[in-house]
Enzyme design. Structure first.
Site, mmCIF file in Angstrom:
data_model
loop_
_atom_site.group_PDB
_atom_site.id
_atom_site.type_symbol
_atom_site.label_atom_id
_atom_site.label_comp_id
_atom_site.label_asym_id
_atom_site.label_seq_id
_atom_site.Cartn_x
_atom_site.Cartn_y
_atom_site.Cartn_z
ATOM 1 N N CYS A 138 0.721 -1.131 0.277
ATOM 2 C CA CYS A 138 0.102 -0.061 -0.317
ATOM 3 C C CYS A 138 0.976 1.516 0.344
ATOM 4 O O CYS A 138 1.051 1.517 0.571
ATOM 5 C CB CYS A 138 -0.818 0.041 1.047
ATOM 6 S SG CYS A 138 -2.324 -0.738 1.153
ATOM 7 N N ASN A 203 0.968 -4.196 -6.321
ATOM 8 C CA ASN A 203 0.222 -3.530 -5.556
ATOM 9 C C ASN A 203 -0.140 -2.571 -6.386
ATOM 10 O O ASN A 203 0.313 -2.524 -7.415
ATOM 11 C CB ASN A 203 1.134 -3.681 -4.510
ATOM 12 C CG ASN A 203 -0.801 -2.809 -2.750
ATOM 13 O OD1 ASN A 203 -1.504 -2.231 -3.707
ATOM 14 N ND2 ASN A 203 -0.934 -3.682 -2.205
ATOM 15 N N THR A 204 -0.899 -0.695 -5.526
ATOM 16 C CA THR A 204 -1.146 0.297 -6.616
ATOM 17 C C THR A 204 0.083 0.687 -6.527
ATOM 18 O O THR A 204 1.011 0.783 -6.003
ATOM 19 C CB THR A 204 -3.070 0.425 -5.901
ATOM 20 O OG1 THR A 204 -2.059 0.647 -4.471
ATOM 21 C CG2 THR A 204 -3.561 0.259 -6.340
ATOM 22 N N CYS A 348 -10.946 8.440 -42.763
ATOM 23 C CA CYS A 348 -10.641 9.103 -41.977
ATOM 24 C C CYS A 348 -9.332 9.909 -41.733
ATOM 25 O O CYS A 348 -9.217 11.462 -41.379
ATOM 26 C CB CYS A 348 -10.968 8.544 -40.691
ATOM 27 S SG CYS A 348 -9.549 7.220 -40.104
ATOM 28 N N CYS A 355 1.879 10.056 -39.828
ATOM 29 C CA CYS A 355 2.632 9.446 -40.227
ATOM 30 C C CYS A 355 3.207 10.967 -40.195
ATOM 31 O O CYS A 355 3.851 11.193 -41.087
ATOM 32 C CB CYS A 355 2.351 8.940 -41.553
ATOM 33 S SG CYS A 355 3.603 8.059 -42.633
ATOM 34 N N CYS A 395 0.281 3.813 -37.368
ATOM 35 C CA CYS A 395 -0.618 4.558 -38.539
ATOM 36 C C CYS A 395 -1.411 3.046 -37.862
ATOM 37 O O CYS A 395 -3.039 2.967 -37.509
ATOM 38 C CB CYS A 395 -0.640 4.351 -39.857
ATOM 39 S SG CYS A 395 0.883 2.964 -40.623
#
Length: 447
Positions: A138, A203-204, A348, A355, A395
């Site tokens: 922790c 753990n975190t 799109c 690139c 890409c």
């Protein structure tokens, strides 16, 4: 479910009918929750850490959302269980009696005194639980008190306390490691020297989630103040996979691993197992979607094993570890280029922008006539100049359409040359002219 396939695991002496455990966290804070999880099908549970008296605060969770995906990462400033030790121990005993075939593991954290640890371990063993997990991870709240990651970050402390536990324990002990270190192998080796039966990680991760731009307060805010907390969820999976593989490939450790960190699906779980984990622990995904996600995890894993011809997880564990190598051993003559499937492309132009602005300027926009809603329109169609493509794969990553861009191998696979081999062949110090001559010799395009 295919009866020929077994998901049974034995992680350092802790047996469970499947590898899916709940991690020590809010979902394992009571017998009610753990029993409900077992009813759903979970193979084991690591009880929320018990130990020193604590009092938790309100507003103790924070999250990172991205592109309409909730909880890409979850941060918490919650401490260990705020319920009395005797209540937790009684419920652990009750749960184990009700579910004798499931793995019930107690997570412990107490002050760094030998007699205190001995007493806590003996009381825990009396519950009949299957194992103990030592919380050395922790990064908040408890570490400021000399516990949690304060122990996991110092190998000598990790070894000392683990040795105290092993003196008193008659059941398997897993050491839970913190990722907040320069090299996770050092505390892992300390756990091994101390006689631990296995390792769980990660753990975190120590983080601050953000700042409110209107109030200037941290997120989450506790009465106007905040601080660092522990970060988990899908975003931490790559970090966890790396650290799990480091422990799995270290010849000085050689202990069973319970893998933790961003596991949300059966695919995630299998990645951890392929990199050496015996069991896997889940927390954030359960906090997001509930205990029933175990259905998809179990079904997905069994179907994958059936498709691949595996009948046990022992046949799967660690199969990808041999694929890990240093950069100096990668083949410099391997050549791949990007190729766009125009039938799938939606124009799109994200690949072109990525690139052109941030990679190698090898995608052109070519005017192309396409049919849109029954009529013909001229649109810019991205095309890769394969002679100039260096195969960076950017890409491929930014493309929003599955299988629209593929990476196509261009070398014949007959030759291999690594950097470590190259530096032995060429003069040292190496000049740019030496490197260009090597590229020309092997037909590598020079950009």
């Amino acid at each position: 479910m295919n009866n020929m396939i077994s998901l049974a695991t034995n992680c350092g002496g802790i047996k469970s009918p499947n590898p899916f455990w709940l991690a020590s966290a809010p979902p394992t804070n009571s017998a009610y929750q753990v029993c409900k999880a077992f009813e759903a099908g979970w193979g084991g549970a690591v009880w929320k850490t018990i130990g020193e008296p604590v009092m938790n605060v309100c507003n103790r969770y924070g999250a990172v959302d991205y592109n309409a995906q909730k909880i890409l990462g979850l941060n918490n400033i919650e401490l260990i269980s705020d319920r009395p030790i005797e209540v937790n121990l009684r419920e652990i005993a009750e749960t184990k009696k009700l579910w004798p075939d499931r793995a019930v593991i107690a997570s412990l954290m107490v002050e760094s005194k030998r007699e205190t640890w001995h007493d806590m371990v003996k009381r825990t063993i009396d519950t009949g639980c299957d194992g103990i997990e030592l919380n050395y991870g922790c990064p908040h709240g408890m570490s400021e008190r000399g516990m949690g990651s304060a122990v996991g970050q110092v190998p000598e402390y990790c070894q000392m306390i683990t040795e105290w536990v092993m003196e008193a324990s008659t059941i398997p002990v897993l050491v839970k490691l913190t990722p907040n270190v320069a090299d996770v192998r050092f505390p892992g080796r300390a756990a091994k020297r101390a006689g631990a039966n296995g390792i769980s990680l990660i753990n975190t991760i120590n983080t601050i989630m953000g700042v409110d731009l209107d109030t200037f307060e941290l997120k989450p805010s506790v009465g106007g103040k905040g601080g660092h907390g522990g970060y988990a969820g899908p975003a931490v999976k790559p970090i966890a996979l790396n650290m799990v593989s480091q422990i799995a490939t270290d010849p000085e450790i050689n202990l069973p691993i319970s893998g933790i960190g961003g596991i949300s699906t059966w695919r995630d779980a299998l990645e951890f197992i392929l990199l050496g984990s015996t069991s896997v622990q889940v927390c954030t995904a359960v906090m997001h979607y509930g205990f029933r996600i175990i259905d998809d995890m179990m079904e997905g894993m069994v179907n994958w094993m059936e498709e691949k011809g595996f009948t046990s997880l022992d046949q799967v564990r660690g199969k990808s570890l041999k694929r890990i190598d240093d950069f100096g051993n990668l083949n410099l003559l391997f050549k791949a280029v990007a190729r766009i499937d125009e039938s799938k492309c939606i124009q799109c132009n994200l690949c072109y922008i990525a690139c052109e602005d941030t990679a190698h300027q090898c995608i052109d926009l070519m005017p192309t006539t396409v049919r849109v809603n029954g009529s013909m329109e001229v649109k810019n169609q991205p095309k890769v100049r394969e002679s100039d493509c260096v195969g960076c794969r950017l890409c491929y990553i930014v493309c929003p359409v599955d299988l629209c861009i593929s990476m196509v191998r261009r070398d014949d696979g007959k030759e291999s040359k690594t950097w470590n081999q190259l530096v032995k062949e060429l003069p040292q110090p190496m000049t740019w002219e030496d490197l260009r001559a090597f590229q020309k010799k092997h037909g590598i395009e020079i950009h």
